[in-house]
Scaffold this motif. Structure first.
Motif, PDB file in Angstrom:
ATOM      1  N   GLY A   1     -65.984 -28.512  35.271  1.00  0.00           N
ATOM      2  CA  GLY A   1     -65.995 -28.239  33.811  1.00  0.00           C
ATOM      3  C   GLY A   1     -66.225 -29.220  32.765  1.00  0.00           C
ATOM      4  N   ILE A   2     -66.993 -29.164  31.791  1.00  0.00           N
ATOM      5  CA  ILE A   2     -67.420 -30.121  30.799  1.00  0.00           C
ATOM      6  C   ILE A   2     -66.953 -29.655  29.538  1.00  0.00           C
ATOM      7  N   PRO A   3     -66.289 -30.390  29.011  1.00  0.00           N
ATOM      8  CA  PRO A   3     -65.799 -31.853  29.325  1.00  0.00           C
ATOM      9  C   PRO A   3     -64.741 -31.664  30.515  1.00  0.00           C
ATOM     10  N   LYS A   4     -64.386 -32.819  30.919  1.00  0.00           N
ATOM     11  CA  LYS A   4     -63.369 -32.927  32.128  1.00  0.00           C
ATOM     12  C   LYS A   4     -62.218 -32.117  31.697  1.00  0.00           C
ATOM     13  N   PRO A   5     -61.645 -31.255  32.602  1.00  0.00           N
ATOM     14  CA  PRO A   5     -60.568 -30.421  32.021  1.00  0.00           C
ATOM     15  C   PRO A   5     -59.336 -31.249  32.238  1.00  0.00           C
ATOM     16  N   LYS A   6     -58.169 -30.974  31.729  1.00  0.00           N
ATOM     17  CA  LYS A   6     -56.918 -31.453  31.855  1.00  0.00           C
ATOM     18  C   LYS A   6     -56.127 -30.580  32.851  1.00  0.00           C
ATOM     19  N   VAL A   7     -55.617 -31.173  33.923  1.00  0.00           N
ATOM     20  CA  VAL A   7     -54.845 -30.444  35.103  1.00  0.00           C
ATOM     21  C   VAL A   7     -53.428 -30.434  35.045  1.00  0.00           C
ATOM     22  N   THR A   8     -52.681 -29.501  35.096  1.00  0.00           N
ATOM     23  CA  THR A   8     -51.142 -29.408  35.313  1.00  0.00           C
ATOM     24  C   THR A   8     -51.034 -28.665  36.491  1.00  0.00           C
ATOM     25  N   TRP A   9     -50.039 -29.129  37.108  1.00  0.00           N
ATOM     26  CA  TRP A   9     -49.244 -28.417  38.498  1.00  0.00           C
ATOM     27  C   TRP A   9     -48.071 -27.855  38.197  1.00  0.00           C
ATOM     28  N   TYR A  10     -47.525 -26.515  38.393  1.00  0.00           N
ATOM     29  CA  TYR A  10     -46.494 -25.957  38.304  1.00  0.00           C
ATOM     30  C   TYR A  10     -45.885 -25.331  39.957  1.00  0.00           C
ATOM     31  N   LYS A  11     -44.796 -25.369  39.942  1.00  0.00           N
ATOM     32  CA  LYS A  11     -44.013 -24.843  41.019  1.00  0.00           C
ATOM     33  C   LYS A  11     -43.041 -23.755  40.489  1.00  0.00           C
TER      34      LYS A  11
END
Length: 1246
Positions: free
Chosen positions: A1163-1173
């Motif tokens: 993805g452009i621009p660099k995406p923000k990544v979030t992890w969920y459980k």
């Protein structure tokens, strides 16, 4: 035949049976119950039936009947009768009324039944079809009849099948009779609802004709199981005119065909036989050749044209004919028709395509498969592979590989592994009315199990008292309120084993909370006897001096809850006596005495000497008073005397008791004296007018002896002796020992108790339990008289303990100490397949196979015995051998010996397996023969430095002479190592070199007889560099190169060349061609203004040459006069919404080991990544570590536990959008239940 199973307990003594009736008639179903007051209801299709115009229900005692009037086709249903917990189903079959012919023959055709019993489909070996034996006047059994009806019946045992089997009937080899059903042939099938495992299939032939005669076959199949049976039918009678009828019918068909095929002209009504004449004049045509080359859409037209009526048989014959298949243009090797894999394993599907660059698609049930963690695609040259990891039942499907417009299909069958029983059922003994839970544990969650009681399956449909519970791997059978009818053996079965347990139900022991007490009342007073027991539902009966007491105006009997009362108003002298309360259904009673106190007034005072009025004075056995230990001893002595005498009680020596062997045993002497009103809490004396009462509460053995009572008054005194004997339960038996054990039994022996309790021993009661269990099971309910008992119905290989109780007329003793643990085992079956493997002048080699049945005990070894011919003395080989072969040496040449083998375990030796005949100890001459392995029959290629180890077996006796040579010269030990044995020879070269290439000859010789073989070894190496590489020409953007093959080809063919180029500015090499076959080439698409040099590598089977051949000169690409004009274009928008290019994959990890979840995103621009459980943000959790490198996202879970399992989600967001991907994580325990159980068992054994 299978062993008969125990019949289940039923409430019916007579059950209704399935009946067949005609329309319009009436039918009566009758049933009889065990109990006359049982409530019975009738059902039709699981709906209750009431009496009315259609149904008549009657009941007379234990006889019940259901009558159905004016039967119609709608009455053909399944009926049921229910009584208590028993339900019996039956059917009513309705047949149509037969049509009355105008002229009926005198003797109608009879119907004969022939039942070829189809063998069962399960794993059991099938048996041959059996034909029912006919009556003396019936047609022959194989199916011979004269224009009659005949029915063939096949019964299939489908106990282990999941669904109904498929049955086909054939005549001859391939004629399927399913399409022939009609007026003369009918196929039927039925299902035995009582047995639930028997399917019945019938083929009925009506009015048989001669052309019906021939061989028939019945085939039964169910998925991967198949069986069949054959039978013959012969028809007798005068049928000569049938051929005329058949010929006439054929002519009529031809005429009809000619009428239909004429055009609609004026002469269409005239019969034209010209077409028939033309066909008859044409030469014979092979219709099968026409059909083989014709398309399938033309089959019906050709069959009608050439008079073929059996289209199904025609299609089967065409299928069997050899037809040349068109060679596939896309596939060199297709998939097999079917594959099979065990659940949880992996399988690899492989195809070979013609074009190595073509792309293939894999389909599952028509849906395209994409590569994931479970589905892996591989492409190696022309081979394409689909690997399926951890196969589950959802993978049982049809798979297809598509290449362009062509495809090949296969079917994958996933086989479930057998479900094993991990934890067996345990025997239980409960009281009546208690809840019972029989629990077992299987190896797989969600597995199907079957519960049986005494061989009869328990189901929810027909049982109202059983409940079945599943909890993961645990399966529980629940009985809420146990009754005597629930006693029996319960079995749980899976497809991998079974477990059995015994359930015993006993009546509850009634406890007495308050006993009735002795009463002394005056005239006109009220007497109340009251007792309290543990069970509110128990009723009872009151007795006076052995006569039942009835309620009247003065006597009132009440029962409220646990309390029972007997009330007597206005007591009279005749009410005096012994009163007893006996609870119903229990073998004990409660007793008390009612004393009537009468007041007398003597107006004339006088003095009488005291007198004791007793019936049992003295020390004779007849006058002895016997009291049970623990009960109250009450001596009521009538006395007279005026004035009232004083009473003194004295105890002298103790009475003697008798041992079991008859010796007398004296107790310690004790004496004491008590007067009226004296005594402690246990012994006391009371004196009233006319009576003296001596009471001991809870008598024991020390209270046994002679009691003296002395009465005195001024007028004199009197004395009496009373002999009291205290009896008790015996001591426990002694010295329990196990004499012998069997496969499921043992013989136990014990010594009688030292003290019999004063009463003779009636018998003994035995109990057993498993060593690891705490539950004792009673083996006999009636006392067993002997001191040796054989206990049966035990599980082989399970450790047990035994204990014994002694029983006399008073009761049961305490249990004896438990016996030493023992294991029921039986000797193994005899070894099988004993034969002579080899023999020489002084030795013999024997071999055999393990016994078919080993049993629970481990096999300790085998013992070999032999004896000479004519002798009965067997010699034993010293010790036991663990192997299934043995060499016996030091035998005498020429002796004739007989050999036998026994298997040994802890139960002893098995039955012997003996050779069929005596063996003469003499070596047998055998010609030498070399067996060259298949892989050595062609040239063996090895790389330089590899190890060569050639093992070539041979035969020959006596031991042959083995000789190796290379190219006609003997092998030197420094060149190669040779090792020989009696049966093979080994050629070993530790590190090969080019000089080892060549032809190796092997010669095996015995005297003048020999055999030879040869092996060709080719040692290959990397080739040398090509030679004389030079630039031939340069033009435009192209350069022409030429070179010569290398001098050293590495001892194998040069397969190609690799050409590389490099710009002199950067000197970075790039490959232009790989596997190039020729020795000259043109390098194109060079960049103008650059100067290039070139190099070439040679390639053979080993690889690239170590050094290349490089051009001495360089090639310069000249610039042309073209002016470069930069293109004008819009600035491109490179922004892109996040998209996961590689998703998360479901994982299963072991607790305690770090786990990682990975995916990739762009993805452009660099995406923000979030992890969920489980939809909860875990970004700030210390247990998790998130990594991101060049678009690869990794979530590391440190030492996960069982609670870390769940659904993990990764979400990527930027200004252009967002994307989400998720997976499931399963955390397994470090050890499986099977491994834990094995570890525990190993620890217990150590």
């Amino acid at each position: 035949m299978p062993e008969p199973v125990k019949k289940a307990v039923s409430a019916f003594s007579k059950k209704p049976k399935t009946q067949e009736a005609e329309e319009g008639s009436s039918v009566v179903f009758e049933a009889e119950t065990e109990k006359p007051d049982a409530k019975v209801k009738w059902q039709c299709n699981s709906k209750d039936i009431a009496s009315g115009n259609k149904y008549a229900i009657t009941a007379d005692g234990n006889k019940h009947s259901l009558a159905i009037k004016a039967i119609t086709k709608e009455d053909a249903n399944v009926y049921a009768v229910i009584a208590g917990g028993s339900k019996v189903k039956f059917e009513l079959k309705v047949t149509s009324k037969p049509e009355v012919p105008v002229e009926a023959p005198a003797d109608g055709p009879k119907e004969s039944i022939v039942e070829p019993e189809a063998p069962p489909l399960p794993v059991a070996a099938p048996t041959e079809a059996q034909t029912a034996a006919p009556a003396p006047d019936a047609p022959p059994a194989e199916g011979e009849l004269l224009s009659e009806n005949i029915t063939f019946v096949a019964k299939v045992n489908a106990e282990s099948l999941l669904k109904k089997p498929t049955v086909k009937w054939f005549k001859g080899k391939w004629m399927d009779l399913a399409s022939k059903s009609g007026k003369h042939l009918q196929l039927k099938e039925s299902y035995d609802r009582n047995n639930k495992v028997i399917y019945t299939f019938e083929m009925q032939i009506i009015s048989a004709k001669p052309n019906f005669a021939g061989g028939y076959r019945c085939e039964v199949s169910s998925r991967d199981k198949f069986d069949s049976c054959n039978f013959e039918l012969a028809v007798h009678g005068e049928w000569a005119y049938c051929w005329n009828i058949v010929l006439l019918l054929y002519v009529l068909v031809c005429l009809l065909h000619s009428l239909i095929s004429t055009d609609g002209k004026d002469d269409s009504g005239e019969l034209d036989f010209s077409t028939l004449l033309k066909k008859s004049s044409e030469p014979d045509v092979d219709v099968w050749e026409i059909l083989r080359d014709a398309p399938s859409s033309e089959y019906q037209k050709i069959a009608f044209q050439y008079g073929i009526t059996d289209l199904r048989g025609m299609l089967k014959r065409l299928k069997k004919m050899k037809k040349e298949e068109k060679k596939s243009a896309a596939f060199l090797k297709k998939l097999d028709p079917a594959y099979q894999v065990t659940k949880g394993h992996k399988i690899k599907l492989a195809i070979e395509v013609a074009n190595p660059d073509v792309d293939v698609k894999w389909l599952k049930n028509g849906q395209e498969i994409h590569p994931t963690g479970r589905y892996i695609f591989e492409s190696v040259g022309n081979m394409r592979y689909l690997t399926i990891n951890h196969c589950s039942l959802s993978d049982d499907a049809a798979y297809c590989c598509v290449v362009g417009d062509e495809k090949c299909t296969t079917e994958l069958f996933v086989k479930e592994p057998p479900v094993m029983i991990v934890k067996n059922l345990e025997d239980q003994m409960v009281m009546k009315g208690e809840r019972v839970e029989l629990e077992c544990e299987v190896s797989e969650e969600g597995a199907n199990v079957k519960w049986e009681k005494d061989g009869v399956e328990l189901t929810r449909d027909e049982s109202f008292k059983y409940r079945f519970k599943k909890d993961g791997c645990k399966h529980v059978l629940i009985i809420n309120e146990a009754t005597k009818e629930d006693c029996g053996h319960y079995t749980v079965k899976t497809n991998g084993g079974e477990s059995m347990a015994e359930l015993l139900v006993q009546e509850k022991e009634l406890e007495v909370y308050q006993s009735i007490a002795d009463l002394t009342v005056k005239a006109k007073d009220q007497a109340v006897f009251k007792c309290e027991v543990s069970d509110e539902t128990v009723r009872g009966t009151w007795y006076k001096n052995g006569v039942e007491v009835k309620s009247d105006a003065r006597v009132n009997i009440t029962h409220i809850g646990r309390i029972h009362k007997l009330t007597i108003d206005e007591v009279k002298p005749e009410d005096e006596g012994d009163y007893t309360f006996v609870p119903d259904g229990h073998a004990f009673n409660l007793s008390a005495k009612l004393n009537f106190l009468e007041v007398k007034i003597d107006y004339v005072p006088r003095q009488d000497p005291p007198k004791i009025h007793l019936d049992c004075m003295g020390r004779t056995p007849e006058s002895t008073i016997v009291v049970v230990a623990g009960n109250k001893l009450r001596l009521d002595v009538p006395i007279t005397g005026d004035p009232a005498p004083t009473v003194v009680w004295t105890k002298g020596e103790k009475a003697s008791s008798v041992k079991p062997d008859g010796e007398e045993k004296g107790g310690p002497a004790s004496s004491w004296t008590l007067k009226d009103g004296e005594g402690d809490g246990r012994v006391h004396v009371e004196t009233s007018k006319g009576h003296c009462v001596f009471t001991i509460e809870g008598a024991d053995r020390q209270d046994e002896g002679i009691y003296s009572v002395v009465v005195r008054n001024p007028a004199g005194e009197d004395t009496a002796d009373i002999n009291v004997k205290v009896v008790d339960v015996p001591d426990p038996p002694q010295a329990i020992k196990i004499l012998s054990v069997g496969e499921d039994s043992c013989v136990v022996q014990w010594d009688p108790p030292q003290f019999d309790g004063g009463q003779p021993i009636i018998g003994y009661v035995l109990e057993r339990k498993k060593t690891k269990s705490y539950r004792w099971m009673r083996l006999n309910f009636d006392p067993y008289p002997d001191t040796t008992y054989e206990a049966k119905r035990m599980i082989e290989g399970m450790a047990y303990e035994m204990r014994v109780y002694a029983v006399n007329s008073i009761g049961m003793s305490r249990h004896s100490p438990a016996s030493q643990p023992f294991v029921p085992v039986a000797p193994t079956s005899a070894p099988i397949g004993l034969c002579v493997d080899d023999i020489s002048d002084t030795s013999i080699s024997l071999k055999w196979r393990r016994p078919e049945r080993i049993g629970a005990a481990e096999l300790e070894g085998y013992g070999v015995e032999y004896c000479k011919e004519g002798s009965k003395c067997w010699s034993h080989m010293p010790g036991l051998t663990d192997r299934t072969s043995l060499i016996i040496r030091d035998l005498t040449t020429g002796d004739k010996l007989q050999f036998r083998v026994r298997a040994y375990n802890m139960a002893g030796p098995s039955a012997p397996t003996t050779l069929a005949q005596h063996v003469t100890i003499r070596e047998i001459m055998q010609r030498p023969k070399i067996w060259v392995p298949r892989n050595l029959r062609q040239t063996l290629m090895k790389k330089v430095g590899d190890t060569v180890n050639l093992v070539i077996p041979f035969q020959g006796k006596p031991r042959p002479k083995v000789t190796w040579s290379k190219d006609g010269e003997p092998l030197l030990p420094t060149f190669a190592c040779v090792r020989n044995s009696d049966v093979d020879t080994i050629l070993f070269i530790r590190k090969t070199d080019r000089k080892h290439s060549g032809k190796y000859d092997l010669q095996v010789q015995i005297e003048n007889v020999e055999d030879t073989a040869s092996v060709t070894l080719q040692v290959v190496d990397l080739p040398g560099p090509p030679e004389a590489l030079k630039i031939i020409d340069v033009w435009g953007f192209n350069v022409a190169l030429e070179w010569k093959p290398p001098k050293d080809n590495g001892n194998c063919e040069i397969t190609g060349y690799t050409i590389q180029k490099a710009d002199k500015k950067t000197m970075e090499w790039y490959t232009v061609y790989e596997q190039y076959r020729r020795t000259h080439s043109v390098v194109s698409d060079l960049i103008m203004g650059n100067e290039y040099i070139f190099r070439v590598f040679a390639i053979n089977l080993v690889g690239l040459s170590p050094e290349p051949c490089t051009t001495k000169d360089s090639a310069y690409i000249q610039k042309t006069g073209i002016a470069y004009k930069p293109p004008s274009h819009k600035e491109h928008d490179f922004s892109e919404a996040p998209k996961f290019t590689h998703p998360l994959v479901n994982r299963s990890v072991i607790a305690g080991y770090n786990a990682t979840l990975s995916c990739s995103v762009r993805g452009i621009p660099k995406p923000k990544v979030t992890w969920y459980k489980n939809k909860m943000d875990i970004s700030n959790e210390a247990k998790y570590r998130m990594l991101s490198k060049q678009g690869v996202l990794t979530l590391e879970i440190r030492k996960p536990c069982l609670f870390d399992g769940g659904v993990y989600t990764c979400k990527a967001v930027n200004d252009s959008g967002e994307d989400v991907v998720e997976c499931k994580l399963e955390v397994r325990p470090r050890y499986s239940p099977q491994e834990l159980e094995e570890t525990q068992n190993r620890a217990e054994r150590e």
